[in-house]
Motif scaffolding. Sequence first.
Motif, PDB file in Angstrom:
ATOM      1  N   THR A   1       0.831  -1.202   0.000  1.00  0.00           N
ATOM      2  CA  THR A   1       0.000   0.000   0.000  1.00  0.00           C
ATOM      3  C   THR A   1       0.867   1.254   0.000  1.00  0.00           C
ATOM      4  N   ASP A   2       0.503   2.197  -0.860  1.00  0.00           N
ATOM      5  CA  ASP A   2       1.209   3.479  -0.907  1.00  0.00           C
ATOM      6  C   ASP A   2       0.629   4.385   0.175  1.00  0.00           C
ATOM      7  N   LEU A   3       1.256   4.358   1.337  1.00  0.00           N
ATOM      8  CA  LEU A   3       0.725   5.082   2.492  1.00  0.00           C
ATOM      9  C   LEU A   3       0.748   6.590   2.277  1.00  0.00           C
ATOM     10  N   LEU A   4       1.759   7.087   1.602  1.00  0.00           N
ATOM     11  CA  LEU A   4       1.835   8.531   1.353  1.00  0.00           C
ATOM     12  C   LEU A   4       0.715   8.967   0.418  1.00  0.00           C
ATOM     13  N   ARG A   5       0.383   8.149  -0.552  1.00  0.00           N
ATOM     14  CA  ARG A   5      -0.725   8.492  -1.444  1.00  0.00           C
ATOM     15  C   ARG A   5      -2.034   8.489  -0.664  1.00  0.00           C
ATOM     16  N   LEU A   6      -2.227   7.490   0.185  1.00  0.00           N
ATOM     17  CA  LEU A   6      -3.434   7.444   1.003  1.00  0.00           C
ATOM     18  C   LEU A   6      -3.566   8.693   1.859  1.00  0.00           C
ATOM     19  N   LYS A   7      -2.442   9.113   2.433  1.00  0.00           N
ATOM     20  CA  LYS A   7      -2.499  10.300   3.280  1.00  0.00           C
ATOM     21  C   LYS A   7      -2.812  11.542   2.459  1.00  0.00           C
ATOM     22  N   SER A   8      -2.216  11.647   1.279  1.00  0.00           N
ATOM     23  CA  SER A   8      -2.447  12.830   0.440  1.00  0.00           C
ATOM     24  C   SER A   8      -3.899  12.928  -0.003  1.00  0.00           C
ATOM     25  N   GLU A   9      -4.620  11.804  -0.028  1.00  0.00           N
ATOM     26  CA  GLU A   9      -6.013  11.795  -0.467  1.00  0.00           C
ATOM     27  C   GLU A   9      -7.001  12.038   0.669  1.00  0.00           C
ATOM     28  N   LEU A  10      -6.498  12.156   1.893  1.00  0.00           N
ATOM     29  CA  LEU A  10      -7.390  12.426   3.022  1.00  0.00           C
ATOM     30  C   LEU A  10      -7.991  13.826   2.891  1.00  0.00           C
ATOM     31  N   PRO A  11      -9.185  14.041   3.431  1.00  0.00           N
ATOM     32  CA  PRO A  11      -9.829  15.361   3.320  1.00  0.00           C
ATOM     33  C   PRO A  11      -9.073  16.469   4.055  1.00  0.00           C
ATOM     34  N   ILE A  12      -8.346  16.115   5.112  1.00  0.00           N
ATOM     35  CA  ILE A  12      -7.500  17.086   5.810  1.00  0.00           C
ATOM     36  C   ILE A  12      -6.168  16.429   6.133  1.00  0.00           C
ATOM     37  N   GLN A  13      -5.136  17.251   6.293  1.00  0.00           N
ATOM     38  CA  GLN A  13      -3.817  16.741   6.628  1.00  0.00           C
ATOM     39  C   GLN A  13      -3.440  16.995   8.085  1.00  0.00           C
ATOM     40  N   SER A  14      -4.119  17.944   8.716  1.00  0.00           N
ATOM     41  CA  SER A  14      -3.866  18.247  10.129  1.00  0.00           C
ATOM     42  C   SER A  14      -5.090  18.945  10.706  1.00  0.00           C
ATOM     43  N   LYS A  15      -5.132  19.067  12.019  1.00  0.00           N
ATOM     44  CA  LYS A  15      -6.263  19.706  12.699  1.00  0.00           C
ATOM     45  C   LYS A  15      -6.470  21.142  12.214  1.00  0.00           C
ATOM     46  N   SER A  16      -5.374  21.795  11.830  1.00  0.00           N
ATOM     47  CA  SER A  16      -5.496  23.187  11.373  1.00  0.00           C
ATOM     48  C   SER A  16      -6.285  23.293  10.071  1.00  0.00           C
ATOM     49  N   ASP A  17      -6.454  22.157   9.356  1.00  0.00           N
ATOM     50  CA  ASP A  17      -7.222  22.159   8.107  1.00  0.00           C
ATOM     51  C   ASP A  17      -8.724  22.051   8.343  1.00  0.00           C
ATOM     52  N   LEU A  18      -9.122  21.757   9.573  1.00  0.00           N
ATOM     53  CA  LEU A  18     -10.554  21.641   9.860  1.00  0.00           C
ATOM     54  C   LEU A  18     -11.269  22.944   9.529  1.00  0.00           C
ATOM     55  N   ALA A  19     -12.491  22.818   9.030  1.00  0.00           N
ATOM     56  CA  ALA A  19     -13.274  24.006   8.656  1.00  0.00           C
ATOM     57  C   ALA A  19     -13.807  24.743   9.871  1.00  0.00           C
ATOM     58  N   VAL A  20     -13.684  24.127  11.049  1.00  0.00           N
ATOM     59  CA  VAL A  20     -14.144  24.779  12.277  1.00  0.00           C
ATOM     60  C   VAL A  20     -13.017  24.792  13.292  1.00  0.00           C
ATOM     61  N   SER A  21     -13.166  25.616  14.318  1.00  0.00           N
ATOM     62  CA  SER A  21     -12.176  25.716  15.390  1.00  0.00           C
ATOM     63  C   SER A  21     -12.887  25.692  16.724  1.00  0.00           C
ATOM     64  N   GLY A  22     -12.114  25.712  17.783  1.00  0.00           N
ATOM     65  CA  GLY A  22     -12.696  25.753  19.112  1.00  0.00           C
ATOM     66  C   GLY A  22     -13.548  26.989  19.333  1.00  0.00           C
ATOM     67  N   LEU A  23     -13.177  28.097  18.704  1.00  0.00           N
ATOM     68  CA  LEU A  23     -13.965  29.325  18.845  1.00  0.00           C
ATOM     69  C   LEU A  23     -15.380  29.143  18.294  1.00  0.00           C
ATOM     70  N   ASP A  24     -15.496  28.393  17.185  1.00  0.00           N
ATOM     71  CA  ASP A  24     -16.820  28.133  16.614  1.00  0.00           C
ATOM     72  C   ASP A  24     -17.669  27.331  17.598  1.00  0.00           C
ATOM     73  N   LEU A  25     -17.091  26.299  18.192  1.00  0.00           N
ATOM     74  CA  LEU A  25     -17.844  25.477  19.137  1.00  0.00           C
ATOM     75  C   LEU A  25     -18.267  26.285  20.354  1.00  0.00           C
ATOM     76  N   LEU A  26     -17.388  27.177  20.814  1.00  0.00           N
ATOM     77  CA  LEU A  26     -17.734  28.040  21.947  1.00  0.00           C
ATOM     78  C   LEU A  26     -18.902  28.949  21.591  1.00  0.00           C
ATOM     79  N   GLU A  27     -18.860  29.489  20.389  1.00  0.00           N
ATOM     80  CA  GLU A  27     -19.934  30.385  19.945  1.00  0.00           C
ATOM     81  C   GLU A  27     -21.257  29.642  19.811  1.00  0.00           C
ATOM     82  N   TRP A  28     -21.230  28.416  19.272  1.00  0.00           N
ATOM     83  CA  TRP A  28     -22.465  27.674  19.031  1.00  0.00           C
ATOM     84  C   TRP A  28     -23.091  27.150  20.324  1.00  0.00           C
ATOM     85  N   THR A  29     -22.288  26.969  21.367  1.00  0.00           N
ATOM     86  CA  THR A  29     -22.824  26.413  22.616  1.00  0.00           C
ATOM     87  C   THR A  29     -22.961  27.463  23.705  1.00  0.00           C
ATOM     88  N   ASP A  30     -22.249  28.563  23.555  1.00  0.00           N
ATOM     89  CA  ASP A  30     -22.250  29.614  24.585  1.00  0.00           C
ATOM     90  C   ASP A  30     -21.732  29.076  25.923  1.00  0.00           C
TER      91      ASP A  30
END
Length: 387
Positions: A309-338
């Motif tokens: 298995t080409d592990l590097l190819r599998l990783k490159s095809e993931l929707p995100i590469q690190s937590k910083s790529d997430l479309a949301v952050s802790g600030l969003d969760l704080l805002e949505w829950t108050d």
Amino acid sequence: MNSMEKAERLIDALEAAGFEAYIVGGAVRDLLLGAEPSDVDVATSALPEQVKAVFPRTVDTGIQHGTVLVLTEGEGIEVTTFRTESGYSDSRRPDQVAFVTSLTEDLRRRDFTINAMALTKDHIVVDPFGGQSDLDNRIIRAVGDADERFREDALRMLRAVRFAGQLGFEPEQATADSISRNADRIQAVAIERIKIELDKLFSSRHAKKGLEFLTESGLSRYLPAGRLFCRDWTRFPENQPALTGWAFMLHDTYAGFDEVRAYRFSNDERRLLQQILAAVREPEWTKWTVYQYTDAALAAARLLAGVETDLLRLKSELPIQSKSDLAVSGLDLLEWTDHSRGPWLREWLNFIEQRVVKGALANDKQQIKEWFLHEYSNHQSTGKTTD
């Protein structure tokens, strides 16, 4: 202008000032083998102060031993006065250094014949100890008396092993016998110097040959974690980064990092080595598994595990590469829950991260918000989340 051309210009200047000067050491060996020298040094009959008088920009890197770094066109080239050495009471450094006017005497103090040649600016080889013949015959031979060379600097024994791996050469019998006789002297060498040689050995093109000689000579018995070197190296992946070699040895012996801690790895090296070992020992390669490791760890793990298995190819095809790529952050969760910050925030971000990586949730802010609010509400009422 490459390093060789710069060194030749330095030789021109020294000769114009009335001194002898030559390219020496590994650069001569590499040139005769048809390789581009990685490091070019110059030896001269000029004393250090005379060298400094010839060149306007110098640094006293080892002036007590005759070495001056000459700065030329963005590069530093070491220029060292012909010298002899004596009295190696610590099996590492000479107790006395004497400057001489003879190139042959200077070359006589070097470790192996293939490193004891010099080159004029016109590329005429000066070879008083038969280095060219040993190159042709692919032999590693100590200059003069091998016992004396290894008593002077015990690291030379490990350098012989490393050259066997780097060049694919065989140690000449008298040199090999001397290493076996003097193997225990390696214990006097600083661990940092030992690790440098082992790193070079692990990453060399003919590493198996060197590693086999390391154990056959008995030298490995006197190294930290020496038992780990005594193994079958036929499956070892050569010409790879050094840490892949360390990881192979540990993985192949079911050992952990603590067994090689004595080699004083840097923090970055330690983290990567531990990642490689963890990665190669994974029971299966899921999207989440691949996501958690660096590219370097995955490349080494794939090699050591022998997986297709080409592990590097599998990783490159993931929707995100690190937590910083997430479309949301802790600030969003704080805002949505108050709600105020707390351990819950990290737990929910980790849960979102895993679902996105696994493909169970799109990395889209609005979709994440809808999913999160539904799950968070369910959790508040039941104390559970759904997967």
